[in-house]
Write an enzyme that holds these catalytic residues in place. Structure first.
Site, PDB file in Angstrom:
ATOM      1  N   GLY A  43     -71.952  30.252  13.685  1.00 28.67           N
ATOM      2  CA  GLY A  43     -71.215  29.288  14.505  1.00 28.67           C
ATOM      3  C   GLY A  43     -69.808  29.691  14.894  1.00 28.67           C
ATOM      4  O   GLY A  43     -69.335  29.343  15.976  1.00 28.67           O
ATOM      5  N   GLU A  98     -63.857  28.925  10.363  1.00 29.82           N
ATOM      6  CA  GLU A  98     -65.067  28.078  10.405  1.00 29.82           C
ATOM      7  C   GLU A  98     -65.144  27.372  11.742  1.00 29.82           C
ATOM      8  O   GLU A  98     -64.114  27.018  12.326  1.00 29.82           O
ATOM      9  CB  GLU A  98     -64.987  27.009   9.303  1.00 29.82           C
ATOM     10  CG  GLU A  98     -65.834  27.269   8.084  1.00 29.82           C
ATOM     11  CD  GLU A  98     -67.328  27.059   8.280  1.00 29.82           C
ATOM     12  OE1 GLU A  98     -67.844  27.242   9.400  1.00 29.82           O
ATOM     13  OE2 GLU A  98     -67.994  26.715   7.291  1.00 29.82           O
ATOM     14  N   ASP A  99     -66.358  27.146  12.211  1.00 29.95           N
ATOM     15  CA  ASP A  99     -66.531  26.363  13.431  1.00 29.95           C
ATOM     16  C   ASP A  99     -66.248  24.893  13.173  1.00 29.95           C
ATOM     17  O   ASP A  99     -65.468  24.256  13.861  1.00 29.95           O
ATOM     18  CB  ASP A  99     -67.954  26.561  14.004  1.00 29.95           C
ATOM     19  CG  ASP A  99     -69.053  26.378  12.960  1.00 29.95           C
ATOM     20  OD1 ASP A  99     -68.754  26.103  11.775  1.00 29.95           O
ATOM     21  OD2 ASP A  99     -70.237  26.509  13.331  1.00 29.95           O
ATOM     22  N   ASP A 102     -67.803  19.628   7.958  1.00 28.60           N
ATOM     23  CA  ASP A 102     -68.454  18.314   7.961  1.00 28.60           C
ATOM     24  C   ASP A 102     -68.219  17.686   6.585  1.00 28.60           C
ATOM     25  O   ASP A 102     -67.181  17.065   6.349  1.00 28.60           O
ATOM     26  CB  ASP A 102     -69.936  18.535   8.294  1.00 28.60           C
ATOM     27  CG  ASP A 102     -70.731  17.260   8.428  1.00 28.60           C
ATOM     28  OD1 ASP A 102     -70.161  16.173   8.251  1.00 28.60           O
ATOM     29  OD2 ASP A 102     -71.943  17.331   8.711  1.00 28.60           O
ATOM     30  N   ASP A 158     -74.616  25.068  17.142  1.00 26.62           N
ATOM     31  CA  ASP A 158     -76.002  24.954  17.612  1.00 26.62           C
ATOM     32  C   ASP A 158     -76.713  23.707  17.134  1.00 26.62           C
ATOM     33  O   ASP A 158     -76.292  23.058  16.173  1.00 26.62           O
ATOM     34  CB  ASP A 158     -76.807  26.156  17.123  1.00 26.62           C
ATOM     35  CG  ASP A 158     -77.155  26.048  15.636  1.00 26.62           C
ATOM     36  OD1 ASP A 158     -76.236  25.778  14.831  1.00 26.62           O
ATOM     37  OD2 ASP A 158     -78.327  26.193  15.275  1.00 26.62           O
TER      38      ASP A 158
HETATM   39  P1  IMP Z   1     -70.569  21.135   5.595  1.00 26.75           P
HETATM   40  O1  IMP Z   1     -70.919  21.964   4.406  1.00 26.75           O
HETATM   41  O2  IMP Z   1     -71.223  19.758   5.544  1.00 26.75           O
HETATM   42  O3  IMP Z   1     -69.093  21.016   5.846  1.00 26.75           O
HETATM   43  O4  IMP Z   1     -71.273  21.803   6.857  1.00 26.75           O
HETATM   44  C1  IMP Z   1     -70.743  22.905   7.472  1.00 26.75           C
HETATM   45  C2  IMP Z   1     -71.748  23.635   8.323  1.00 26.75           C
HETATM   46  O5  IMP Z   1     -72.796  22.761   8.815  1.00 26.75           O
HETATM   47  C3  IMP Z   1     -71.040  24.157   9.563  1.00 26.75           C
HETATM   48  O6  IMP Z   1     -70.508  25.444   9.339  1.00 26.75           O
HETATM   49  C4  IMP Z   1     -72.138  24.132  10.600  1.00 26.75           C
HETATM   50  O7  IMP Z   1     -72.892  25.318  10.526  1.00 26.75           O
HETATM   51  C5  IMP Z   1     -73.017  22.962  10.186  1.00 26.75           C
HETATM   52  N1  IMP Z   1     -72.650  21.730  10.915  1.00 26.75           N
HETATM   53  C6  IMP Z   1     -72.059  20.620  10.409  1.00 26.75           C
HETATM   54  N2  IMP Z   1     -71.881  19.688  11.360  1.00 26.75           N
HETATM   55  C7  IMP Z   1     -72.355  20.229  12.509  1.00 26.75           C
HETATM   56  C8  IMP Z   1     -72.419  19.751  13.876  1.00 26.75           C
HETATM   57  O8  IMP Z   1     -72.002  18.640  14.238  1.00 26.75           O
HETATM   58  N3  IMP Z   1     -72.974  20.617  14.772  1.00 26.75           N
HETATM   59  C9  IMP Z   1     -73.441  21.849  14.454  1.00 26.75           C
HETATM   60  N4  IMP Z   1     -73.388  22.331  13.191  1.00 26.75           N
HETATM   61  C10 IMP Z   1     -72.846  21.535  12.230  1.00 26.75           C
END
Ligand code: IMP
Length: 177
Positions: A43, A98-99, A102, A158
């Site tokens: 991402g 990081e993209d 979340d 994506d």
């Molecule tokens: P976390 O561990 O919940 O913070 O998730 C992080 C990863 O989940 C990111 O690096 C993305 O690859 C993916 N992700 C979380 N939210 C989104 C979204 O809204 N669109 C696309 N990918 C997401």
């Protein structure tokens, strides 16, 4: 069936302005130093490419690929490294790029993992941060934009490997999540 793009969240111009702002901040903060940008695949590759070209201090980059187990649109927090860094980060000023953050679980894992490798310093630069209750406590020094808790695509992000090439960031329709 591929879900519909529902709403434009950030235009290419807004993204460009945000990336400029982050690059200026980083260039000022790291004046006189060299940085190693660690992009989190896949991402972050679009964001890192734009960010790196606007930073004015010397920059190296490397990439790490991780997979987070969970549903199509939610992370579980169990993270596995699919492709490790090629470089040794010991003694380097590392910025994880990081993209989107979340729940923060992926990032919390990456921070622990990087810190154990002995960098001179470690910070995080995320293009997007979702404002959700109960997020893991991770200190993100550089944030492009805070967005509400919706699933977004484009500019590297994506849905099932689709939409990464969109030049803007958009929300997907709710019924597709
Ligand atoms: P976390 O561990 O919940 O913070 O998730 C992080 C990863 O989940 C990111 O690096 C993305 O690859 C993916 N992700 C979380 N939210 C989104 C979204 O809204 N669109 C696309 N990918 C997401």
């Amino acid at each position: 069936m591929a879900p519909r793009i529902e709403k434009m969240m950030l235009t290419p111009e807004e993204i460009r302005e945000g990336v400029w702002r982050l690059a200026r901040q980083i260039s000022t903060d790291y004046e006189g130093k060299e940085i190693l940008l660690v992009g989190v695949l896949k991402g972050a590759f679009v964001f890192l490419a734009d960010l790196a070209r606007l930073i004015t201090v010397p920059v190296q980059f490397d990439f790490i690929a991780v997979s987070s187990y969970g549903s199509a649109t939610k992370t579980s927090g169990v993270v596995r490294i699919k492709k490790d860094l090629d470089m040794d980060v010991r003694g380097k000023h590392v910025i994880i790029v990081e993209d989107i953050v979340d729940t923060g679980l992926t990032l919390a894992y990456l921070m622990r993992n990087m810190l154990a490798r002995g960098p001179a310093s470690l910070e995080v630069c995320a293009l997007l941060e979702k404002e959700i209750p109960g997020k893991s406590e991770v200190n993100i020094k550089y944030v492009g934009f805070k967005i509400p808790d919706v699933f977004v695509v484009g500019y590297g992000l994506d849905w099932a490997e689709n939409y990464r090439n969109l030049p803007y960031i958009a929300a997907l329709s709710k019924d597709s999540q």
